[in-house]
Design a protein around this motif. Sequence first.
Motif, PDB file in Angstrom:
ATOM      1  N   LEU A  24      58.017 101.257 112.753  1.00 36.53           N
ATOM      2  CA  LEU A  24      56.956 102.262 112.727  1.00 36.53           C
ATOM      3  C   LEU A  24      55.598 101.595 112.470  1.00 36.53           C
ATOM      4  N   THR A  82      52.341 108.712 120.609  1.00 38.69           N
ATOM      5  CA  THR A  82      53.380 109.666 120.999  1.00 38.69           C
ATOM      6  C   THR A  82      53.921 109.465 122.408  1.00 38.69           C
ATOM      7  N   ASP A 122      63.685 110.314 109.023  1.00 39.03           N
ATOM      8  CA  ASP A 122      63.385 110.886 110.340  1.00 39.03           C
ATOM      9  C   ASP A 122      63.051 112.369 110.229  1.00 39.03           C
ATOM     10  N   TYR A 124      61.713 113.975 107.531  1.00 39.88           N
ATOM     11  CA  TYR A 124      60.399 114.134 106.915  1.00 39.88           C
ATOM     12  C   TYR A 124      59.286 113.723 107.866  1.00 39.88           C
ATOM     13  N   TYR A 125      59.511 112.616 108.604  1.00 36.06           N
ATOM     14  CA  TYR A 125      58.479 112.153 109.524  1.00 36.06           C
ATOM     15  C   TYR A 125      58.291 113.143 110.666  1.00 36.06           C
ATOM     16  N   ASN A 126      59.386 113.692 111.182  1.00 36.55           N
ATOM     17  CA  ASN A 126      59.298 114.660 112.270  1.00 36.55           C
ATOM     18  C   ASN A 126      58.588 115.927 111.822  1.00 36.55           C
ATOM     19  N   TYR A 128      56.713 116.572 108.617  1.00 44.08           N
ATOM     20  CA  TYR A 128      55.385 116.403 108.027  1.00 44.08           C
ATOM     21  C   TYR A 128      54.479 115.520 108.874  1.00 44.08           C
ATOM     22  N   GLY A 129      55.079 114.544 109.564  1.00 43.22           N
ATOM     23  CA  GLY A 129      54.273 113.685 110.430  1.00 43.22           C
ATOM     24  C   GLY A 129      53.593 114.466 111.530  1.00 43.22           C
ATOM     25  N   ASN A 130      54.334 115.356 112.193  1.00 40.40           N
ATOM     26  CA  ASN A 130      53.763 116.167 113.269  1.00 40.40           C
ATOM     27  C   ASN A 130      52.676 117.100 112.755  1.00 40.40           C
ATOM     28  N   ILE A 132      50.746 116.483 109.847  1.00 43.15           N
ATOM     29  CA  ILE A 132      49.626 115.669 109.362  1.00 43.15           C
ATOM     30  C   ILE A 132      48.819 115.067 110.507  1.00 43.15           C
ATOM     31  N   TRP A 133      49.524 114.592 111.545  1.00 38.79           N
ATOM     32  CA  TRP A 133      48.810 113.970 112.659  1.00 38.79           C
ATOM     33  C   TRP A 133      47.873 114.940 113.369  1.00 38.79           C
ATOM     34  N   ASP A 181      57.985 120.188 117.899  1.00 37.87           N
ATOM     35  CA  ASP A 181      56.765 119.386 117.797  1.00 37.87           C
ATOM     36  C   ASP A 181      55.528 120.247 118.035  1.00 37.87           C
TER      37      ASP A 181
END
Length: 215
Positions: A24, A82, A122, A124-126, A128-130, A132-133, A181
Amino acid sequence: MVFLQPLFELIESKFGETINHFPLVELIFYSIDQTLFYFIFWLIGRGIVLGLKKKKKKPIKWRREVVLNLFIFYILLLIHLTVFRAENSINNVSIVMRPLSEINWIPFVETAKLTQGTTLFDYYYNLYGNIIWFIPMGFGAAYLMKRNHFVLRSLLIGIAVSVLIESLQFIFYTGVSDIDDVIFNTIGTIIGIGLFKISHWIYKKRQIGKPLEKE
């Protein structure tokens, strides 16, 4: 990499074996490097436009100009993170014909499956990442659209960019197209718009509270 290769190699040699999910980190470095390359072309083009404006004696709003440039850099970075990830780039991707049934149309099903993995990274990233970005998406679009109906227009921009990213991932087969997403991106956009409204309200209150300068 064109710009960040020495820095990346330094970090990889020191932390490559200690940082979990180091790919990452590599993806972020690669995406920033590619973004810098294309952003230079944007700056050249924008510089020409501003030069023509100056010749015509049109006023240039420099604060807005800074935000616009940061927003463009952010959009380019987002697309590289992405869509054109790993070894993919604008120059080497190709259209892959696939049935639409391969898109994850049912909300939250795939996200829920991520909770069953060996780690929750994966998931949390999917999730919160989506979110936050896309907070900068809402904030930046709202700032640049400070006119009537800017909330709706900024929200539509966030949704449109999210759908564009999912579509490009599907067309070029560089990622998994998932309705989740779009939902999480939309939430991030809404948060960004809300943060802009709060900051704009605070700014206006401070401006009202300032004493008038003597002429």
